[in-house]
Scaffold this motif. Structure first.
Motif, short mmCIF file in Angstrom:
data_model
loop_
_atom_site.label_atom_id
_atom_site.label_comp_id
_atom_site.label_asym_id
_atom_site.label_seq_id
_atom_site.Cartn_x
_atom_site.Cartn_y
_atom_site.Cartn_z
N VAL A 185 -34.79 55.17 -11.31
CA VAL A 185 -35.87 54.92 -9.90
C VAL A 185 -35.81 53.61 -10.11
N MET A 186 -35.85 52.85 -10.83
CA MET A 186 -35.69 51.25 -10.85
C MET A 186 -35.25 50.37 -11.19
N PHE B 123 -46.02 44.11 -25.88
CA PHE B 123 -45.87 43.58 -26.69
C PHE B 123 -44.51 43.05 -25.95
N ALA B 124 -43.72 43.34 -24.43
CA ALA B 124 -43.27 43.26 -23.77
C ALA B 124 -43.31 41.19 -23.29
N PRO C 162 -37.91 35.77 -20.18
CA PRO C 162 -38.05 36.50 -21.73
C PRO C 162 -38.79 37.48 -21.38
N PHE C 163 -38.52 38.12 -20.39
CA PHE C 163 -39.59 39.46 -20.20
C PHE C 163 -38.21 40.65 -20.08
N PRO C 164 -38.15 41.89 -20.17
CA PRO C 164 -37.00 42.68 -20.49
C PRO C 164 -37.03 42.89 -19.27
N TYR C 165 -37.72 43.26 -18.54
CA TYR C 165 -38.29 44.32 -17.03
C TYR C 165 -38.57 43.78 -16.09
#
Length: 211
Positions: free
Chosen positions: A87-88, A143-144, A162-165
């Motif tokens: 979806v995203m 944690f992210a 450094p954020f995964p998304y």
């Protein structure tokens, strides 16, 4: 469904889960473990490996209510990987057509869902289980964000490193946006969790009547 078929299916699932995680890490490094996608697939890999181990030993623990309730949580954890990605993230992906991408986001999640829906016959869930299942995604989000603010561990291929998304990037989109997106995901997770609970309850009721 015969035990031999279930065992063979789970060995195949184990191989697919291993291949997906292996390709992600071998191609892009251990930093891929910062992604929820890889962590949830690793969870499926470990859990499926344990089920195969139990079945090989003819240990019936994999049929116990407690075990299956835990498995329900694993199922929801991997399915959010599939749904959120589709979806995203898939609409903005620039490297969609990769084997590891299909394995980790579609094939393994759906295969594990089928395993739970088809092979688990016991009505083992409690009404509050969908709430407790939401714990893993919430811990990951926390944690992210912690990594983004403090640890700053490098994440391969992350445009919002450094954020995964992107929807967790507080620096770029600010807190109202991030909180809104996280709440939407959390509420959707709960809704689908209760839908999943309902489907399993209905399936159990029908199979009991037929018996």
């Amino acid at each position: 469904m015969s035990r031999t078929f279930i065992f063979a299916y789970r060995i195949l699932l184990l191989v697919l889960a291993f291949l997906g995680v292996f390709l992600e890490i071998s191609k892009y490094g251990w930093g891929m473990l910062m992604y929820y996608t890889v962590l949830s697939n690793l969870l499926v890999l470990i859990f499926t490996g344990y089920m195969v181990y139990l079945m090989a030993r003819k240990d019936e623990t994999w049929k116990s209510p407690v075990f299956l309730r835990i498995k329900g949580g694993v199922t929801m954890s991997i399915m959010i990987t599939c749904v959120v990605y589709h979806v995203m993230l898939a609409p903005i992906a620039t490297d969609f057509y990769r084997l590891e991408n299909f394995l980790c986001h579609y094939i393994v999640p759906l295969a594990f869902l089928i395993d739970t829906l088809v092979f688990d016959k016991t009505r083992q869930y409690r009404w509050f289980d969908p709430i407790s299942w939401s714990g893993l995604p919430l811990v990951y989000m926390a944690f992210a964000l912690f990594n983004g603010f403090f640890l700053k561990i490098n994440i391969p291929n992350a445009k919002d490193n450094p954020f995964p998304y992107f929807f967790l990037n507080v620096f770029k989109y600010e807190w109202p946006y991030v909180i809104k997106r996280c709440l939407i995901i959390f509420v959707a997770y709960l809704v689908f969790g209760f839908v999943f609970y309902g489907i399993k309850s209905i399936t159990f009721t029908k199979s009991k009547k037929q018996a």
